[in-house]
Design a protein around this motif. Structure first.
Motif, PDB file in Angstrom:
ATOM      1  N   GLY A 130       1.918   8.801  -6.656  1.00  0.00           N
ATOM      2  CA  GLY A 130       2.322  10.203  -6.507  1.00  0.00           C
ATOM      3  C   GLY A 130       3.463  10.581  -7.429  1.00  0.00           C
ATOM      4  N   ILE A 131       4.485   9.741  -7.463  1.00  0.00           N
ATOM      5  CA  ILE A 131       5.640  10.032  -8.319  1.00  0.00           C
ATOM      6  C   ILE A 131       5.259   9.923  -9.789  1.00  0.00           C
ATOM      7  CG2 ILE A 131       7.919   9.193  -9.005  1.00  0.00           C
ATOM      8  CD1 ILE A 131       8.434   8.573  -6.059  1.00  0.00           C
ATOM      9  N   LEU A 132       4.495   8.898 -10.136  1.00  0.00           N
ATOM     10  CA  LEU A 132       4.105   8.727 -11.532  1.00  0.00           C
ATOM     11  C   LEU A 132       3.212   9.858 -12.017  1.00  0.00           C
ATOM     12  CD1 LEU A 132       3.546   4.879 -11.781  1.00  0.00           C
ATOM     13  CD2 LEU A 132       5.464   6.224 -12.643  1.00  0.00           C
ATOM     14  N   LEU A 133       2.378  10.391 -11.133  1.00  0.00           N
ATOM     15  CA  LEU A 133       1.544  11.521 -11.507  1.00  0.00           C
ATOM     16  C   LEU A 133       2.420  12.714 -11.899  1.00  0.00           C
ATOM     17  CD1 LEU A 133      -1.300  12.716 -11.731  1.00  0.00           C
ATOM     18  CD2 LEU A 133      -1.091  13.414  -9.339  1.00  0.00           C
ATOM     19  N   VAL A 151      11.237   3.815  -9.763  1.00  0.00           N
ATOM     20  CA  VAL A 151      10.314   3.598  -8.639  1.00  0.00           C
ATOM     21  C   VAL A 151      10.073   2.102  -8.448  1.00  0.00           C
ATOM     22  CG1 VAL A 151       7.935   3.925  -7.856  1.00  0.00           C
ATOM     23  CG2 VAL A 151       9.216   5.850  -8.777  1.00  0.00           C
ATOM     24  N   GLN A 152       9.864   1.375  -9.540  1.00  0.00           N
ATOM     25  CA  GLN A 152       9.631  -0.064  -9.446  1.00  0.00           C
ATOM     26  C   GLN A 152      10.855  -0.784  -8.879  1.00  0.00           C
ATOM     27  OE1 GLN A 152       6.723  -1.615  -9.843  1.00  0.00           O
ATOM     28  NE2 GLN A 152       7.758  -3.395  -9.039  1.00  0.00           N
ATOM     29  N   THR A 153      12.041  -0.326  -9.236  1.00  0.00           N
ATOM     30  CA  THR A 153      13.272  -0.923  -8.712  1.00  0.00           C
ATOM     31  C   THR A 153      13.374  -0.733  -7.204  1.00  0.00           C
ATOM     32  OG1 THR A 153      14.397  -0.551 -10.816  1.00  0.00           O
ATOM     33  CG2 THR A 153      15.788  -0.909  -8.890  1.00  0.00           C
ATOM     34  N   VAL A 154      13.064   0.467  -6.739  1.00  0.00           N
ATOM     35  CA  VAL A 154      13.123   0.737  -5.297  1.00  0.00           C
ATOM     36  C   VAL A 154      12.088  -0.111  -4.557  1.00  0.00           C
ATOM     37  CG1 VAL A 154      12.739   2.512  -3.530  1.00  0.00           C
ATOM     38  CG2 VAL A 154      14.093   3.047  -5.563  1.00  0.00           C
ATOM     39  N   ILE A 209       0.838  -1.210   0.000  1.00  0.00           N
ATOM     40  CA  ILE A 209       0.000   0.000   0.000  1.00  0.00           C
ATOM     41  C   ILE A 209       0.865   1.249   0.000  1.00  0.00           C
ATOM     42  CG2 ILE A 209      -1.613   1.371   1.398  1.00  0.00           C
ATOM     43  CD1 ILE A 209      -2.960  -1.305   2.165  1.00  0.00           C
ATOM     44  N   ILE A 210       1.888   1.281   0.862  1.00  0.00           N
ATOM     45  CA  ILE A 210       2.798   2.436   0.889  1.00  0.00           C
ATOM     46  C   ILE A 210       3.483   2.597  -0.458  1.00  0.00           C
ATOM     47  CG2 ILE A 210       4.950   3.311   1.896  1.00  0.00           C
ATOM     48  CD1 ILE A 210       4.018   2.051   4.569  1.00  0.00           C
ATOM     49  N   ALA A 211       3.935   1.485  -1.030  1.00  0.00           N
ATOM     50  CA  ALA A 211       4.606   1.541  -2.332  1.00  0.00           C
ATOM     51  C   ALA A 211       3.671   2.063  -3.418  1.00  0.00           C
ATOM     52  CB  ALA A 211       5.126   0.155  -2.711  1.00  0.00           C
ATOM     53  N   MET A 212       2.408   1.611  -3.395  1.00  0.00           N
ATOM     54  CA  MET A 212       1.450   2.066  -4.407  1.00  0.00           C
ATOM     55  C   MET A 212       1.182   3.563  -4.279  1.00  0.00           C
ATOM     56  SD  MET A 212      -1.200  -1.182  -4.462  1.00  0.00           S
ATOM     57  CE  MET A 212      -2.528  -0.190  -5.070  1.00  0.00           C
ATOM     58  N   ILE A 213       1.046   4.043  -3.052  1.00  0.00           N
ATOM     59  CA  ILE A 213       0.804   5.478  -2.855  1.00  0.00           C
ATOM     60  C   ILE A 213       1.983   6.286  -3.368  1.00  0.00           C
ATOM     61  CG2 ILE A 213       0.562   7.276  -1.085  1.00  0.00           C
ATOM     62  CD1 ILE A 213      -1.090   5.180   0.535  1.00  0.00           C
TER      63      ILE A 213
END
Length: 195
Positions: A139-142, A159-162, A131-135
């Motif tokens: 946010g970053i992708l937006l 972001v996916q790597t992190v 959930i934290i990763a999705m949020i």
């Protein structure tokens, strides 16, 4: 706007890129498992050693990844809960493979034994992390989508790597905690198994 049919025209590129990404994710996970265990043991993990272990166990890790994806995927299609239970049961397979060197099926079986009785706690941990990763991702992708093009693609990959790194480390730490809780194995004993 991007051309939606471009993905179908270049589907072979998409498939190859997906496979490369999958293999790199498995290498990253194996290397991080090794580094996490070494760090928890008070040693400084060696980059070369971690990469060497990741490469050595690439094919078994790939087999585990495919089997877990297929098993959990079929379980998810039948009913959602069995898929989640299977995934949680096999979630420690890669750390078991890297640490205990039990082979593909032995690692999956050992993972189920280690996670028995702790799957709700693991579910809570992974759910919170996801959930934290999705949020964070949204946010970053937006922000990145506003820039568009290659910057958004590179940002999404970073972001996916992190996220993959955090989940891999959480899995390795969970493995150590499960070993200590179930068997009383200290980190030093884990390191001896690994040496």
């Amino acid at each position: 706007m991007p051309d939606p049919s471009a993905a179908f025209r270049n589907s072979y590129i998409t498939i190859i890129a997906g496979l490369i990404s999958f293999v790199c994710t498995l290498l990253l996970q194996s290397a991080l498992v090794r580094a996490t265990i070494e760090d928890l043991n008070g040693k400084r993990p060696s980059f070369g050693d971690c990469v060497q272990i990741a490469i050595r166990f690439l094919l078994p890790t790939l087999a585990i990844g495919i089997l877990v994806a297929l098993g959990a995927g079929i379980g998810l299609m039948l009913l959602i809960v069995p898929g989640i239970i299977l995934w949680l049961g096999w979630s420690m397979s890669v750390p078991v493979l890297i640490q205990e060197r039990r082979g593909v099926f032995g690692s999956m079986s050992r993972s189920r034994a280690l996670t028995k009785g702790s799957r709700w706690a693991l579910f809570g941990l992974f759910l919170i992390l996801i959930i934290i990763a999705m949020i964070i991702q949204w946010g970053i992708l937006l922000v990145l989508v506003l820039f568009g093009g290659i910057i958004a693609e590179i940002g999404a990959a970073l972001v996916q790597t992190v996220v993959s790194m955090v989940l891999s480390i959480a899995t390795a730490v969970s493995y150590v905690e499960l070993r200590q809780a179930k068997e009383g194995a200290s980190i030093d004993e884990l390191a001896e198994i690994f040496s």
